[in-house]
Design a protein around this motif. Structure first.
Motif, PDB file in Angstrom:
ATOM      1  N   TYR A  47      -0.809 -12.170   5.002  1.00 48.34           N
ATOM      2  CA  TYR A  47      -0.900 -12.565   3.653  1.00 48.34           C
ATOM      3  C   TYR A  47      -0.023 -13.862   4.069  1.00 48.34           C
ATOM      4  CZ  TYR A  47       1.784 -14.025  -1.056  1.00 48.34           C
ATOM      5  OH  TYR A  47       1.899 -14.214  -1.949  1.00 48.34           O
ATOM      6  N   GLN A 184       3.723  -3.957 -10.326  1.00 48.86           N
ATOM      7  CA  GLN A 184       4.435  -5.354  -9.843  1.00 48.86           C
ATOM      8  C   GLN A 184       5.415  -5.306  -8.836  1.00 48.86           C
ATOM      9  OE1 GLN A 184       4.636  -6.247 -14.229  1.00 48.86           O
ATOM     10  NE2 GLN A 184       3.576  -8.587 -13.524  1.00 48.86           N
ATOM     11  N   ASN A 185       5.278  -4.273  -7.830  1.00 57.56           N
ATOM     12  CA  ASN A 185       6.339  -4.017  -6.699  1.00 57.56           C
ATOM     13  C   ASN A 185       5.350  -5.386  -5.007  1.00 57.56           C
ATOM     14  OD1 ASN A 185       7.297  -4.121  -4.117  1.00 57.56           O
ATOM     15  ND2 ASN A 185       7.706  -1.704  -4.165  1.00 57.56           N
ATOM     16  N   TYR A 186       5.214  -6.498  -5.397  1.00 58.75           N
ATOM     17  CA  TYR A 186       4.410  -7.528  -4.663  1.00 58.75           C
ATOM     18  C   TYR A 186       4.896  -6.778  -2.968  1.00 58.75           C
ATOM     19  CZ  TYR A 186       3.929  -9.299  -9.006  1.00 58.75           C
ATOM     20  OH  TYR A 186       3.661  -9.240 -10.238  1.00 58.75           O
ATOM     21  N   LEU A 189       2.298  -3.956  -2.249  1.00 56.35           N
ATOM     22  CA  LEU A 189       1.548  -4.455  -2.437  1.00 56.35           C
ATOM     23  C   LEU A 189       0.488  -5.341  -1.125  1.00 56.35           C
ATOM     24  CD1 LEU A 189       1.051  -5.799  -5.613  1.00 56.35           C
ATOM     25  CD2 LEU A 189      -0.117  -3.740  -4.857  1.00 56.35           C
ATOM     26  N   LYS A 190       1.947  -6.147  -0.313  1.00 59.59           N
ATOM     27  CA  LYS A 190       1.059  -7.067   0.503  1.00 59.59           C
ATOM     28  C   LYS A 190       0.858  -6.043   1.833  1.00 59.59           C
ATOM     29  CE  LYS A 190       3.926 -11.102  -0.828  1.00 59.59           C
ATOM     30  NZ  LYS A 190       5.415 -11.867  -0.768  1.00 59.59           N
ATOM     31  N   GLU A 211      -1.040  -9.620 -16.188  1.00 56.20           N
ATOM     32  CA  GLU A 211       0.085  -9.498 -15.018  1.00 56.20           C
ATOM     33  C   GLU A 211      -1.315  -8.440 -14.183  1.00 56.20           C
ATOM     34  OE1 GLU A 211       3.854 -10.023 -17.112  1.00 56.20           O
ATOM     35  OE2 GLU A 211       3.008  -8.405 -17.199  1.00 56.20           O
ATOM     36  N   ALA A 215      -1.379  -8.537 -10.283  1.00 51.01           N
ATOM     37  CA  ALA A 215      -1.265  -7.965  -9.099  1.00 51.01           C
ATOM     38  C   ALA A 215      -1.937  -7.364  -8.349  1.00 51.01           C
ATOM     39  CB  ALA A 215      -0.559  -6.590  -9.195  1.00 51.01           C
ATOM     40  N   TYR A 218      -3.408  -9.236  -4.779  1.00 44.96           N
ATOM     41  CA  TYR A 218      -2.198  -9.091  -3.437  1.00 44.96           C
ATOM     42  C   TYR A 218      -3.000  -8.371  -2.919  1.00 44.96           C
ATOM     43  CZ  TYR A 218       1.144 -11.244  -5.058  1.00 44.96           C
ATOM     44  OH  TYR A 218       2.417 -12.600  -5.758  1.00 44.96           O
TER      45      TYR A 218
END
Ligand code: PEP
Ligand code: MN
Length: 339
Positions: A47, A184-186, A189-190, A211, A215, A218
């Motif tokens: 990322y 939405q816990n980025y 996700l990454k 949204e 998400a 990602y």
């Protein structure tokens, strides 16, 4: 009554605005399609926010309000949309199992296997509203789930709740679930994007379609992604949530992701699960995740919404009896939708 001269004038001006809007709409849709094609060319790579911005960032900032309208109208018009490969095979996949890994796991899974279920779900870490509720038994529970699934030749979908446990969990699951509370816990996700397991991404209870798709970006291009609509927060306390079937169809068309529904968490009521599974199938979605328990009254979490095994059996029977919808949206995404 005859029209006044100024009315004619207004009508002409309105018409020219309509014509301009149409032309702008076509151009914006084309621009969106070119940007989407660029995004799809993103290769599996760590990322890098700068790179992400170079690919897509500017379009979002400037065009967003107009894009929203154009995209929704476009998505709603697409008759057959194609999806990219997701976490599951094509066709309508049923993922079933108890809410959490508990004492009745083996009995439940043995019966599911006899019913022909191939995808097993159960939570090892349970995100609960209150800290005194059953939290799941963590990695040990996930190991038990894996062993049980292997015994019956089933594949495992289970929720990964934190970055800390993600690597160990991904060794044990076939599909890593991102739950509604982490939608939405980025950072998570990454982290999952780098671990390589396909991801089932639930929609947050208050996430817009945009949204939810944001998400998914990602993960997209790095791991196969399947979306899961699990109900959004409504106003009526007689249902746990509201299943947004239209939002699920729209997300599938706009994002090109396989999309399933979870009517168990959407309704909180076992008796409403079957009709919504059938509705999702009729709407051309790709599957359903349902909570099932050999003895729901003993379940450590969400017993009220769990189907009994006999109820799942009759749902599977009803699905087999109903012919598959004609307009199933399983073809590959058409290049024409890129303009
Ligand atoms: C689950 O599927 O076990 C779960 C907790 O669902 P959600 O994240 O949708 O609430
Ligand atoms: Mn549950």
């Amino acid at each position: 009554m005859s029209a006044l001269p100024e009315d004619d004038d207004r009508a002409r001006l309105r018409e020219s605005i309509d014509r301009l809007d149409e032309r702008i709409g076509v151009l914006v849709a084309r621009r969106d399609a070119v940007a989407a094609a660029l995004i799809r060319r993103k290769v599996t790579a760590p990322y890098d926010p700068r790179r992400e911005h170079e690919i897509a960032g500017d379009q979002e900032a400037f065009w967003l309000p107009l894009l929203r309208r154009v995209r929704t109208a476009e998505g709603a018009r697409m008759p057959r949309v194609a999806c990219k490969p997701g976490a599951f095979e094509s066709g309508f996949t049923v993922v079933a199992g108890p809410c959490s890994v508990d004492d009745d796991l083996e009995a439940t899974v043995g019966a599911l296997s006899l019913l022909g279920v191939r995808w097993l779900r159960a939570g090892a870490w349970k995100p609960r509203t209150f800290p005194w509720s059953f939290q799941g038994e963590g990695l040990a529970a996930l190991e038990r789930l894996r062993a049980c699934a292997d015994r019956f030749g089933m594949r495992v979908v289970s929720e990964v709740v934190s970055e800390t446990d993600a690597a160990a969990a991904c060794e044990l699951v076939d599909v890593a679930q991102v739950g509604a509370r982490n939608a939405q816990n980025y950072a998570l996700l990454k982290c999952l994007a780098a671990l390589g397991r396909p991801v089932l991404l639930k929609r947050g209870p208050a996430s817009t379609v945009e949204e939810w798709l944001g998400a998914a970006e990602y993960l997209d291009g790095r791991v196969p992604v399947t979306l899961c609509e699990r109900g959004i927060r409504g106003f009526d306390p007689c249902l746990r949530n509201t299943l947004d079937l239209a939002g699920a169809v729209l997300a599938r068309r706009l994002g090109g992701f396989q999309t399933i529904v979870d009517p168990s968490h959407a309704t909180g009521v076992a008796g409403l699960v079957a009709p919504l599974v059938l509705a999702a199938r009729a709407a051309g979605l790709d599957g359903a995740m349902v909570e099932v328990h050999a003895r729901p009254e003993r379940s450590r979490s969400d017993g009220d919404q769990a189907l009994r095994l006999a109820e799942l059996e009759s749902l599977l029977g009803a699905m087999a009896a109903a012919s598959p919808p004609e307009d199933r949206e399983t073809v590959a995404r058409q290049a024409t939708s890129l303009g």
